[in-house]
Design a protein around this motif. Structure first.
Motif, PDB file in Angstrom:
ATOM      1  N   ALA A  61       0.824  -1.204   0.000  1.00  0.00           N
ATOM      2  CA  ALA A  61       0.000   0.000   0.000  1.00  0.00           C
ATOM      3  C   ALA A  61       0.865   1.263   0.000  1.00  0.00           C
ATOM      4  N   GLY A  62       1.904   1.256   0.826  1.00  0.00           N
ATOM      5  CA  GLY A  62       2.803   2.402   0.873  1.00  0.00           C
ATOM      6  C   GLY A  62       3.499   2.636  -0.454  1.00  0.00           C
ATOM      7  N   GLY A  63       3.894   1.558  -1.116  1.00  0.00           N
ATOM      8  CA  GLY A  63       4.557   1.669  -2.410  1.00  0.00           C
ATOM      9  C   GLY A  63       3.640   2.254  -3.472  1.00  0.00           C
ATOM     10  N   LEU A  64       2.392   1.820  -3.494  1.00  0.00           N
ATOM     11  CA  LEU A  64       1.434   2.329  -4.485  1.00  0.00           C
ATOM     12  C   LEU A  64       1.146   3.806  -4.263  1.00  0.00           C
ATOM     13  N   VAL A  91       8.503   1.204  -6.073  1.00  0.00           N
ATOM     14  CA  VAL A  91       8.531  -0.147  -6.652  1.00  0.00           C
ATOM     15  C   VAL A  91       9.174  -1.130  -5.680  1.00  0.00           C
ATOM     16  N   GLN A  92      10.243  -0.679  -4.983  1.00  0.00           N
ATOM     17  CA  GLN A  92      10.917  -1.557  -4.021  1.00  0.00           C
ATOM     18  C   GLN A  92       9.985  -1.914  -2.871  1.00  0.00           C
ATOM     19  N   PHE A  93       9.187  -0.942  -2.411  1.00  0.00           N
ATOM     20  CA  PHE A  93       8.198  -1.219  -1.365  1.00  0.00           C
ATOM     21  C   PHE A  93       7.250  -2.330  -1.810  1.00  0.00           C
ATOM     22  N   VAL A  94       6.767  -2.214  -3.040  1.00  0.00           N
ATOM     23  CA  VAL A  94       5.824  -3.207  -3.561  1.00  0.00           C
ATOM     24  C   VAL A  94       6.499  -4.577  -3.673  1.00  0.00           C
ATOM     25  N   ILE A  95       7.731  -4.601  -4.187  1.00  0.00           N
ATOM     26  CA  ILE A  95       8.473  -5.863  -4.319  1.00  0.00           C
ATOM     27  C   ILE A  95       8.663  -6.515  -2.950  1.00  0.00           C
ATOM     28  N   ASP A  96       9.074  -5.706  -1.959  1.00  0.00           N
ATOM     29  CA  ASP A  96       9.275  -6.245  -0.608  1.00  0.00           C
ATOM     30  C   ASP A  96       7.963  -6.782  -0.033  1.00  0.00           C
ATOM     31  N   GLY A  97       6.870  -6.071  -0.313  1.00  0.00           N
ATOM     32  CA  GLY A  97       5.576  -6.523   0.179  1.00  0.00           C
ATOM     33  C   GLY A  97       5.147  -7.832  -0.450  1.00  0.00           C
ATOM     34  N   ILE A  98       5.342  -7.964  -1.779  1.00  0.00           N
ATOM     35  CA  ILE A  98       4.992  -9.209  -2.472  1.00  0.00           C
ATOM     36  C   ILE A  98       5.863 -10.356  -1.989  1.00  0.00           C
TER      37      ILE A  98
END
Length: 208
Positions: A76-79, A195-202
């Motif tokens: 959510a933070g990444g988006l 993008v890194q936030f999203v990758i880490d979340g996934i």
């Protein structure tokens, strides 16, 4: 206990990264006056401190009760961060600033800017919230350790405020052209961070 405080101080310094926030603060507050930047800085740091203190006190049980995981927080933070970085790269923020001529509309914009993206997710983002909850968990209910953790967090957030207030001098040194270049470059960096936030979340959600 000393080791705990040292660990907490280093952790919060690393995850909040006051020095690293300075150029990002300049980028997202483009087009604001010195006084407006000061107001945004004060509000953003106060909001971030309140959020981190809240999550340190009741964050883990609250997320568990709501069924929200930390990887979901990262995604959510990444988006959200991606949305603001897009505006920085294409100068949407500075282009629409002159249109907001009414005092009420401009004040509303300053409040929004302090909340997002400065307080959330740049300061009180997934990393800082996670660190705060983990450090609070390590305190194991010890009131002295918890008080020390909150004091350390307040000091680090205070450093962020000091950096924000000094950033205006850098803004004057850069000038109009320098600020335009810096804003777009930082927009690209912010996009990569999102993008890194999203990758880490996934990764945390599906491959942990």
């Amino acid at each position: 206990m000393f080791d705990y405080f040292v660990s907490a101080a280093i952790t919060m310094l690393v995850v909040l990264d006051p020095i690293g926030l300075a150029p990002l603060f300049l980028g997202v507050t483009g087009g604001l006056s010195t006084e407006e930047r000061r107001k945004v800085a004060l509000r953003a740091t106060a909001i971030a401190l309140a959020i981190l203190a809240t999550f340190g006190a009741i964050g883990a049980p609250l997320l568990h009760a709501l069924g929200i995981t930390l990887p979901a927080f990262r995604i959510a933070g990444g988006l959200l961060l991606f949305a603001i970085s897009f505006e920085m790269v294409f100068a949407r923020r500075t282009e629409r600033a002159p249109d907001e001529v009414e005092n009420s509309a401009r004040e509303h914009r300053l409040h929004n800017l302090a909340v997002f993206p400065l307080a959330i997710p740049l300061m009180a983002g997934p990393g800082a919230i996670t660190a705060m909850m983990l450090l609070a968990g390590e305190a194991r209910g010890d009131p002295i350790r918890l008080a020390g953790l909150f004091a350390i967090t307040a000091v680090v957030v205070g450093l962020c405020l000091a950096v924000y207030l000094a950033a205006d001098r850098t803004n004057r040194l850069l000038g109009v052209t320098g600020n335009a270049i810096l804003t777009r470059l930082l927009g690209v960096v912010l996009t990569a961070l999102a993008v890194q936030f999203v990758i880490d979340g996934i990764r945390g959600a599906f491959f942990a």
